[in-house]
Write a protein that holds these residues in place. Structure first.
Motif, mmCIF file in Angstrom:
data_model
loop_
_atom_site.group_PDB
_atom_site.id
_atom_site.type_symbol
_atom_site.label_atom_id
_atom_site.label_comp_id
_atom_site.label_asym_id
_atom_site.label_seq_id
_atom_site.Cartn_x
_atom_site.Cartn_y
_atom_site.Cartn_z
ATOM 1 N N CYS A 1 7.879 0.739 9.141
ATOM 2 C CA CYS A 1 6.695 1.587 9.194
ATOM 3 C C CYS A 1 6.637 2.318 7.846
ATOM 4 O O CYS A 1 7.337 3.308 7.628
ATOM 5 C CB CYS A 1 6.761 2.575 10.362
ATOM 6 N N VAL A 2 5.849 1.772 6.947
ATOM 7 C CA VAL A 2 5.809 2.308 5.572
ATOM 8 C C VAL A 2 4.403 2.831 5.300
ATOM 9 O O VAL A 2 3.418 2.079 5.354
ATOM 10 C CB VAL A 2 6.190 1.222 4.544
ATOM 11 N N GLY A 3 4.319 4.121 5.042
ATOM 12 C CA GLY A 3 3.027 4.737 4.726
ATOM 13 C C GLY A 3 2.100 4.837 5.923
ATOM 14 O O GLY A 3 0.904 5.046 5.745
ATOM 15 N N GLY B 1 2.974 -8.237 12.894
ATOM 16 C CA GLY B 1 2.434 -7.078 12.190
ATOM 17 C C GLY B 1 1.289 -6.518 13.011
ATOM 18 O O GLY B 1 0.545 -7.274 13.653
ATOM 19 N N VAL B 2 1.157 -5.193 13.004
ATOM 20 C CA VAL B 2 0.122 -4.535 13.805
ATOM 21 C C VAL B 2 -0.665 -3.587 12.913
ATOM 22 O O VAL B 2 -0.065 -2.792 12.167
ATOM 23 C CB VAL B 2 0.763 -3.712 14.955
ATOM 24 N N ASP B 3 -1.988 -3.677 12.976
ATOM 25 C CA ASP B 3 -2.808 -2.745 12.196
ATOM 26 C C ASP B 3 -4.198 -2.663 12.832
ATOM 27 O O ASP B 3 -4.616 -3.554 13.565
ATOM 28 C CB ASP B 3 -2.927 -3.204 10.740
ATOM 29 N N VAL B 4 -4.894 -1.567 12.519
ATOM 30 C CA VAL B 4 -6.253 -1.388 13.037
ATOM 31 C C VAL B 4 -7.318 -1.772 12.004
ATOM 32 O O VAL B 4 -8.501 -1.725 12.308
ATOM 33 C CB VAL B 4 -6.489 0.079 13.489
ATOM 34 N N ALA C 1 0.830 -1.206 0.000
ATOM 35 C CA ALA C 1 0.000 0.000 0.000
ATOM 36 C C ALA C 1 0.866 1.258 0.000
ATOM 37 O O ALA C 1 0.752 2.125 0.874
ATOM 38 C CB ALA C 1 -0.944 -0.023 1.195
ATOM 39 N N ALA C 2 1.757 1.339 -0.953
ATOM 40 C CA ALA C 2 2.672 2.474 -1.078
ATOM 41 C C ALA C 2 3.226 2.443 -2.508
ATOM 42 O O ALA C 2 3.194 1.397 -3.157
ATOM 43 C CB ALA C 2 3.806 2.336 -0.063
ATOM 44 N N PRO C 3 3.750 3.584 -2.990
ATOM 45 C CA PRO C 3 4.240 3.615 -4.380
ATOM 46 C C PRO C 3 5.606 2.954 -4.548
ATOM 47 O O PRO C 3 6.618 3.610 -4.830
ATOM 48 C CB PRO C 3 4.300 5.123 -4.678
ATOM 49 N N LEU D 1 -4.495 -7.193 15.780
ATOM 50 C CA LEU D 1 -5.485 -6.141 15.532
ATOM 51 C C LEU D 1 -5.461 -5.177 16.702
ATOM 52 O O LEU D 1 -6.115 -5.406 17.726
ATOM 53 C CB LEU D 1 -6.886 -6.759 15.374
ATOM 54 N N GLU D 2 -4.643 -4.148 16.604
ATOM 55 C CA GLU D 2 -4.586 -3.146 17.665
ATOM 56 C C GLU D 2 -3.895 -1.885 17.169
ATOM 57 O O GLU D 2 -3.245 -1.885 16.117
ATOM 58 C CB GLU D 2 -3.883 -3.689 18.917
ATOM 59 N N ASP D 3 -4.044 -0.836 17.931
ATOM 60 C CA ASP D 3 -3.413 0.443 17.608
ATOM 61 C C ASP D 3 -1.893 0.291 17.782
ATOM 62 O O ASP D 3 -1.430 -0.084 18.866
ATOM 63 C CB ASP D 3 -3.964 1.505 18.575
ATOM 64 N N ALA D 4 -1.164 0.597 16.717
ATOM 65 C CA ALA D 4 0.289 0.403 16.762
ATOM 66 C C ALA D 4 0.965 1.322 17.768
ATOM 67 O O ALA D 4 2.066 1.028 18.238
ATOM 68 C CB ALA D 4 0.886 0.624 15.375
ATOM 69 N N THR D 5 0.294 2.433 18.117
ATOM 70 C CA THR D 5 0.939 3.360 19.063
ATOM 71 C C THR D 5 1.055 2.736 20.460
ATOM 72 O O THR D 5 1.902 3.134 21.240
ATOM 73 C CB THR D 5 0.151 4.696 19.174
HETATM 74 C C1 SAM Z 1 -0.872 3.208 3.495
HETATM 75 S S1 SAM Z 1 -1.209 1.798 4.471
HETATM 76 C C2 SAM Z 1 0.389 0.995 4.478
HETATM 77 C C3 SAM Z 1 0.329 -0.491 4.760
HETATM 78 C C4 SAM Z 1 1.656 -1.241 4.729
HETATM 79 N N1 SAM Z 1 2.647 -0.631 5.586
HETATM 80 C C5 SAM Z 1 2.201 -1.361 3.324
HETATM 81 O O1 SAM Z 1 3.234 -0.731 3.019
HETATM 82 O O2 SAM Z 1 1.635 -2.123 2.544
HETATM 83 C C6 SAM Z 1 -1.305 2.474 6.116
HETATM 84 C C7 SAM Z 1 -1.776 1.461 7.136
HETATM 85 O O3 SAM Z 1 -1.668 2.047 8.438
HETATM 86 C C8 SAM Z 1 -2.735 1.538 9.202
HETATM 87 N N2 SAM Z 1 -2.944 2.365 10.390
HETATM 88 C C9 SAM Z 1 -3.393 3.640 10.469
HETATM 89 N N3 SAM Z 1 -3.438 4.034 11.750
HETATM 90 C C10 SAM Z 1 -3.002 3.000 12.505
HETATM 91 C C11 SAM Z 1 -2.800 2.794 13.903
HETATM 92 N N4 SAM Z 1 -3.061 3.764 14.797
HETATM 93 N N5 SAM Z 1 -2.329 1.603 14.322
HETATM 94 C C12 SAM Z 1 -2.059 0.619 13.433
HETATM 95 N N6 SAM Z 1 -2.218 0.755 12.101
HETATM 96 C C13 SAM Z 1 -2.681 1.924 11.635
HETATM 97 C C14 SAM Z 1 -3.903 1.544 8.229
HETATM 98 O O4 SAM Z 1 -4.964 0.714 8.665
HETATM 99 C C15 SAM Z 1 -3.215 1.038 6.960
HETATM 100 O O5 SAM Z 1 -3.300 -0.358 6.848
#
Ligand code: SAM
Length: 260
Positions: free
Chosen positions: A112-114, A67-70, A19-21, A95-99
Motif C-alpha cells: 500500500c504505497v501512497g 491489484g485494487v483501485d478505484v 505514483a510516489a517519490p 476496479l473496486e474500493d480497496a477498503t
Molecule cells: C498516489 S496513488 C499510488 C498508486 C500506486 N500505489 C503507486 O505507488 O504507483 C494512490 C492511488 O490510490 C487509489 N485510491 C484512492 N482511494 C482508493 C480506494 N478507496 N480504493 C482503492 N484505491 C484507492 C487512487 O485511485 C490512486 O491510484
C-alpha cells in the motif's frame, strides 16, 4: 475522484508510472527484498497503474498478484502495461474500493504505497493489511511524514498538521502496532523533485500539445497550481517513507514437563 481528475492524474503519471517519490532502482530493491523466493502471491491496495505489480511479476515468473483501485483509467493503463510485459495472465486488476476488498486466500506480500488515505491513515491501513497477509508475510507501506514542522504555507495548500508525524514518531507508531521494520527507504529530495517535475511537466506538455482538447486549459491550470503548491508549500517539508514490515511469528506452544 471525478472523471476529469482521473484523466489528468493518468496523463500526469505518464512519465513516472510509480505514483510516489521513488525511483526505479529503489522500487526494484524493495521488491527484491520483499519477494526473495519469486513465487509469492502479492496484493497491491491502491495499485494505480499497477507499476509495482508489473515490475514484481515481469522479473519473477512464479509471482501471481491482484491489484485494487478505484481509478478506472489507471487500471486500463495498468492492463496495457501488464499485457506489454506479458504478465496479464498472472496479475488481475480489480476496479473496486480497496477498503472492502476480500479474497479467498492470504498474500505473502501486501503493498500500500501512497494510498493510506483510502483507509483513513497509516494505522487503519496496517489493520486492513494484516487481515490480508499470510503468516510470515511482508507488508510494503509507503506514506508521508514531516521532515520538519509544517509552515503556515504548507497548511495553506491543504495539509493538516496532524496528517503526518515526524520520522521517528512514524516508525514508533508502527512498532506500537506490533510491526517490525525489516527495511526502509526515505525518499531523497532528488526522488521528490524527479516525481514532481515529471507530474507537472508531463501534464503541461500534454496541454500544450493538445490545445484543441476541451480539458487542455484545465490541465495547464492544474499543473501550474500543483507546481506552486509543491515549491511553496511542501518541498523539503513533506517526506516519504517506504517500509518493509513483518510481524513476529507466534511462539510455538510450550509443552510443560510435570515433575512428580
Ligand atoms: C498516489 S496513488 C499510488 C498508486 C500506486 N500505489 C503507486 O505507488 O504507483 C494512490 C492511488 O490510490 C487509489 N485510491 C484512492 N482511494 C482508493 C480506494 N478507496 N480504493 C482503492 N484505491 C484507492 C487512487 O485511485 C490512486 O491510484
Amino acid at each position: 475522484m471525478d472523471p476529469l481528475r482521473q484523466k489528468l492524474s493518468t496523463i500526469a503519471h505518464g512519465d513516472h508510472p510509480i505514483a510516489a517519490p521513488l525511483d526505479e532502482s529503489t522500487v526494484r530493491h524493495l521488491l527484491d527484498l520483499a519477494l526473495p523466493r519469486g513465487d509469492e502471491r502479492v496484493l497491491d491496495l491502491g495499485c494505480g497503474e499497477a507499476a509495482w505489480l508489473v515490475r514484481a511479476a515481469a522479473e519473477r515468473p512464479g509471482v501471481r498478484a491482484d491489484g485494487v483501485d478505484v481509478n478506472e483509467r489507471a487500471l486500463d493503463r495498468g492492463r496495457d502495461h501488464l499485457a506489454s510485459a506479458g504478465v496479464d495472465d498472472r496479475v488481475t486488476l480489480h476496479l473496486e474500493d480497496a477498503t472492502g476488498y476480500s479474497a479467498s486466500h492470504q498474500y505473502d506480500v501486501v503493498l500500500c504505497v501512497g494510498a493510506t488515505h483510502a483507509f483513513g491513515g497509516l494505522l487503519p491501513t496496517l489493520e486492513v493489511a494484516r487481515k490480508h497477509l499470510a503468516p510470515g508475510g511482508t507488508l510494503i507501506v509507503g506514506d508521508g511524514f514531516w521532515e520538519k514542522a509544517p509552515s503556515p504555507e504548507t497548511l495553506q495548500v491543504g495539509f493538516a498538521e496532524d496528517e503526518f508525524m515526524s520520522l521517528p514518531n512514524t516508525v514508533d507508531q508502527l512498532a506500537l502496532d506490533q510491526w517490525i521494520p525489516v527495511h526502509g527507504h526515505i525518499s531523497t529530495l532528488a526522488e521528490w523533485d524527479a516525481y514532481e517535475w515529471a507530474w507537472t511537466g508531463t501534464l503541461t506538455r500534454w496541454a500544450l500539445d493538445h490545445p484543441g482538447d476541451p480539458d487542455s486549459a484545465e490541465a495547464l491550470r492544474t499543473a501550474a497550481q500543483h507546481r506552486d503548491e509543491w515549491l511553496r508549500g511542501y518541498r523539503g517539508t513533506l517526506g516519504f517513507l517506504t517500509t518493509l514490515l513483518r510481524q513476529a511469528s507466534r511462539p510455538e506452544p510450550q509443552h510443560t514437563l510435570f515433575r512428580h
